[in-house]
Design a protein around this motif. Structure first.
Motif, PDB file in Angstrom:
ATOM      1  N   LEU A 213      -0.961  -7.344  -8.359  1.00  0.00           N
ATOM      2  CA  LEU A 213       0.246  -8.154  -8.542  1.00  0.00           C
ATOM      3  C   LEU A 213      -0.123  -9.695  -8.367  1.00  0.00           C
ATOM      4  CD1 LEU A 213       3.536  -7.961  -8.051  1.00  0.00           C
ATOM      5  CD2 LEU A 213       3.016  -7.850  -5.767  1.00  0.00           C
ATOM      6  N   PRO A 214      -1.143 -10.165  -7.598  1.00  0.00           N
ATOM      7  CA  PRO A 214      -1.076 -11.677  -7.429  1.00  0.00           C
ATOM      8  C   PRO A 214      -1.610 -12.111  -8.912  1.00  0.00           C
ATOM      9  CG  PRO A 214      -2.601 -10.317  -5.991  1.00  0.00           C
ATOM     10  CD  PRO A 214      -1.948  -9.424  -6.637  1.00  0.00           C
ATOM     11  N   ALA A 251       8.646  -4.288  -0.765  1.00  0.00           N
ATOM     12  CA  ALA A 251       7.640  -3.858   0.004  1.00  0.00           C
ATOM     13  C   ALA A 251       6.408  -3.894  -0.778  1.00  0.00           C
ATOM     14  CB  ALA A 251       8.082  -2.107   0.055  1.00  0.00           C
ATOM     15  N   LEU A 252       6.326  -3.981  -2.071  1.00  0.00           N
ATOM     16  CA  LEU A 252       5.081  -4.222  -2.651  1.00  0.00           C
ATOM     17  C   LEU A 252       4.682  -5.752  -2.651  1.00  0.00           C
ATOM     18  CD1 LEU A 252       3.463  -2.519  -4.624  1.00  0.00           C
ATOM     19  CD2 LEU A 252       4.375  -3.779  -6.600  1.00  0.00           C
ATOM     20  N   VAL A 266       0.156  -7.627   6.638  1.00  0.00           N
ATOM     21  CA  VAL A 266       0.534  -6.649   5.576  1.00  0.00           C
ATOM     22  C   VAL A 266       0.863  -5.534   6.108  1.00  0.00           C
ATOM     23  CG1 VAL A 266      -1.234  -7.803   3.615  1.00  0.00           C
ATOM     24  CG2 VAL A 266      -1.898  -5.863   5.161  1.00  0.00           C
ATOM     25  N   VAL A 267       2.004  -4.852   5.326  1.00  0.00           N
ATOM     26  CA  VAL A 267       2.836  -3.891   5.841  1.00  0.00           C
ATOM     27  C   VAL A 267       2.605  -2.844   4.706  1.00  0.00           C
ATOM     28  CG1 VAL A 267       5.070  -3.050   6.586  1.00  0.00           C
ATOM     29  CG2 VAL A 267       4.533  -5.467   6.749  1.00  0.00           C
TER      30      VAL A 267
ATOM     31  N   ASP B 192      -4.175   2.913  -3.819  1.00  0.00           N
ATOM     32  CA  ASP B 192      -2.936   2.108  -4.462  1.00  0.00           C
ATOM     33  C   ASP B 192      -2.719   0.836  -3.374  1.00  0.00           C
ATOM     34  OD1 ASP B 192      -2.404   2.425  -7.037  1.00  0.00           O
ATOM     35  OD2 ASP B 192      -1.594   4.375  -6.455  1.00  0.00           O
ATOM     36  N   VAL B 193      -1.975   0.045  -3.854  1.00  0.00           N
ATOM     37  CA  VAL B 193      -1.600  -1.231  -2.908  1.00  0.00           C
ATOM     38  C   VAL B 193      -0.631  -0.708  -1.721  1.00  0.00           C
ATOM     39  CG1 VAL B 193      -0.874  -3.653  -3.028  1.00  0.00           C
ATOM     40  CG2 VAL B 193      -1.202  -2.428  -5.150  1.00  0.00           C
ATOM     41  N   SER B 194       0.154   0.235  -2.033  1.00  0.00           N
ATOM     42  CA  SER B 194       0.923   0.458  -1.011  1.00  0.00           C
ATOM     43  C   SER B 194       0.376   1.295   0.255  1.00  0.00           C
ATOM     44  CB  SER B 194       2.012   1.505  -1.354  1.00  0.00           C
ATOM     45  OG  SER B 194       1.723   2.555  -1.934  1.00  0.00           O
ATOM     46  N   VAL B 195      -0.667   1.863  -0.195  1.00  0.00           N
ATOM     47  CA  VAL B 195      -1.407   2.670   0.938  1.00  0.00           C
ATOM     48  C   VAL B 195      -2.547   1.589   1.584  1.00  0.00           C
ATOM     49  CG1 VAL B 195      -2.198   5.109   1.265  1.00  0.00           C
ATOM     50  CG2 VAL B 195      -1.450   4.359  -1.142  1.00  0.00           C
TER      51      VAL B 195
END
Lengths: 322, 334
Positions: A213-214, A251-252, A266-267, B192-195
């Motif tokens: 993403l960044p 969320a991402l 970070v969540v 993955d990013v979310s985890v």
């Protein structure tokens, strides 16, 4: 600016023993001339399948079941094999995932690029050799090294060769499929810098497939976010960063550590990606979404324009604006 | 030794032999995987090691964990020199130092249930514990990594878990013996990013609860800045810069760190100023021990860089850098 590529309601399913996997469903987006679009999502969300569907590279048991892929006014999904043959490389080309394995180890890199040029354009061999030299120099490799074999190059250089190859027949649209994954941070940045500079110089349209993403937010003009086979949001980079609409996009963004703000917590996103086999009609994010309500469980939200140029597939956003 | 220091590494070195040439003309060259590395970790601190692949970060961790013999140097853990003590003694100390590996798909035995996997360390180090006590410890460990209810997971096999859950089990296996030190080798790079965020927060949580000290290895500067109190930047077997995270991010002093920080902080700046930040050089790990290892890619190099390896030099506030001319060109650029 004119639209180079537009994808409408593209669906690609895979038939397996357990049922039908809806790997890509109802994906819609388009790409302007000279634009760089970042297509992002977690692994298994269908990014690469979209790319393969655009190029008609899907093989059994997969099948593009519906939709349109319109490249310069022509529907690629209806094109004959001969038409496709003349379009690939010249109009649309790919920088493959892991260039380390994409090059043939028993031919010199020069031969491989020359082969592509000779197959697709009516030029003499000496002219093709000359063009290969300029191509390699374009990506920052000494032109004389076209006589080298792939194993004589480092990972970053092989990636550059793959980029040179993708540009061999002056395409207008380049799809870069995770082409920098697996490289070291600095090498990766150097390759990305090269792609970005070439894009500006040659007015290329680029689809940059990535999970980083960044990186994507830094260099792409527009971003399309996929989740579990669906396109959940598509907008300009500023809109995505400052005004994300879909809960998954939000969320991402929250899950990615950011160097300029290291103290922000970070969540993670609770739960996991649903199994795409025989998935019922629903919002595919509802199992992990904090705002999910009844409608999300029974109906699949459609991608709609919430503000000009900003598309998202979420009932919450759709309802607010009518 | 200072009491607050848990782990101290002195002049650690590891060389591998690379063979090349034909059968009749074998050449053996030394590859410096880790070259004169010094650092210390205080109790309760997280030290991050960042660097590109092949720079020696994993080799360093493996030597600290005694999974690999060093070529020379010493490793002091709680005052014991791990390089000289006997194997039996090392085994006893292992209870206090555990490792989390990179790939959660490779490091859990696919034929063992979660309960068996977590029982292993207890069977090895706490033989005298009655079995119901052991089971209690296993359940506690699973709950501490936020997989609830623990009973649901006890009798599953690794293939029934997702990547993130597997990495959590790997973490549970590391913390079940209540160690004081953990080496985490790229624990989130396969996820993955979310985890990923969940695993990072879990590790930070465990540190708070158990007072863990950690060596955190990663190639991702933003992850390191989120996790670590201090960061050591490695390049080709050497630590080129070490210091508190804030210092490294705000005022990087080694040309390699500067390039690295600019990539992560502002990729567009890097794209525009690429030539000023880093050269397109080749990485050659067999190069001789003369000169600075970064010289092939350094845009600020001077004559001395080719002939003499720079010593690490303190800049104050725990910040240190190994570069001959950082003061020269830092002035020039600012």
């Amino acid at each position: 600016m004119s639209t180079v590529l537009s994808i409408e309601n593209l669906s690609t399913f895979f038939k397996t023993d357990k049922g039908i996997v809806r790997a890509v469903e109802d994906v819609t987006f388009s790409l302007e001339e000279g634009e760089m679009l970042g297509l992002i999502g977690e692994s298994g969300c269908g990014k690469t399948t979209v790319a393969q569907s655009i190029l008609r590279l899907i093989e059994y048991p997969g099948k593009v079941v519906s939709g349109k892929v319109i490249l310069n006014g022509k529907d690629l999904l209806k094109a004959t094999d001969d038409e496709l043959y003349s379009l690939r490389w010249k109009e649309i080309s790919v920088i493959p995932q892991s260039a380390m394995n994409a090059l043939n180890p028993v031919y010199t890199v020069g031969d491989q690029i020359i082969e592509a040029i000779l197959l697709h354009e009516k030029v003499s061999k000496s002219e093709a050799v000359k063009r290969t030299k300029t191509l390699l120099e374009l990506v920052g490799i000494d032109g004389e090294r076209q006589k080298s074999f792939p194993h004589e190059f480092s990972g970053g250089m092989k990636q550059r060769v793959a980029i040179a190859m993708a540009l061999a027949c002056n395409p207008k649209l380049v799809i870069s499929d995770e082409s920098t994954t697996g490289l070291d941070v600095l090498t990766q940045a150097q390759v990305i810098a090269l792609i970005k500079n070439l894009q500006k110089k040659m007015n290329l349209s680029v689809i940059l497939i990535s999970h980083d993403l960044p990186m994507v937010t830094a260099i792409c003009e527009k971003i399309a976010i996929m989740y579990a086979g669906k396109l959940v949001e598509w907008a300009t980079t500023e809109e995505i960063l400052n005004n994300p609409k879909h809960p998954y996009s939000k969320a991402l963004l929250n899950a990615t550590p950011n160097l300029s703000d290291p103290d922000r917590e970070v969540v993670s996103i609770p739960g996991s990606v649903p199994n795409l086999v025989n998935i019922p009609k629903c919002c595919r994010f509802h199992t992990r979404c904090p705002y999910a309500f009844d409608r999300c469980l029974n109906e699949s939200p459609e991608l709609r324009e919430v503000t000009p140029g900003h598309y998202t597939a979420c009932f919450l956003e759709g309802d607010k604006n009518g | 030794m200072d009491n607050s220091v848990l782990l101290k590494v002195n002049q650690l070195k590891k060389t591998f032999i690379k063979k090349s040439g034909t059968v009749f003309n074998r050449k053996k060259t030394e590859v410096y995987a880790v070259n004169n590395v010094n650092f210390e970790i205080k109790k309760g601190e997280i030290l991050g090691i960042i660097g590109e692949s092949g720079c020696g970060k994993t080799t360093t961790a493996r030597m600290v964990m005694r999974l690999m013999e060093e070529s020379s140097g010493e490793i002091l853990f709680e005052g014991n020199n791990l390089c000289t003590i006997k194997n039996a003694e090392t085994n006893r100390l292992r209870k206090n130092m555990q490792m989390i590996f990179q790939d959660p798909y490779d490091t859990l035995n696919p034929g063992m249930r979660i309960v068996d996997i977590l029982m292993e360390p207890l069977n090895a180090h706490e033989k005298n514990l009655p079995s119901n006590e052991k089971l209690k410890r296993v359940i506690e460990a699973i709950e501490s990594i936020e997989l609830k209810p623990a009973e649901d997971y006890l009798y599953r096999y690794p293939h029934q878990l997702s990547g993130g859950q597997r990495q959590r089990i790997a973490i549970a296996r590391a913390v079940i013996l209540k160690p004081s030190f953990i080496a985490a080798d790229e624990p989130t790079s396969m996820l993955d990013v979310s985890v990923r965020a969940g695993i990072l927060n879990l590790l930070l949580d465990l540190r708070k609860k158990m007072g863990l000290t950690m060596l955190f290895i990663t190639h991702d500067l933003s992850t390191a800045s989120y996790m670590c109190d201090r960061i050591a930047v490695m390049y080709q077997g050497r630590i080129v810069e070490i210091g508190p995270t804030k210092k490294i991010i705000q005022s990087p002093s080694h040309p390699y760190t500067i390039a690295l920080v600019s990539v992560v902080k502002d990729l567009n700046y890097f794209i525009e100023n690429r030539e000023k930040l880093i050269l397109d050089g080749e990485v050659d790990s067999t190069r001789k021990d003369t000169g600075c290892t970064f010289v092939t890619r350094c845009p600020h190099q001077e004559k001395v860089c080719h002939s003499k390896a720079p010593e690490i030099e303190a800049l104050g506030n725990g910040h240190a850098v190994a570069c001959h001319c950082h003061s020269n060109w830092l002035e020039k650029t600012s």
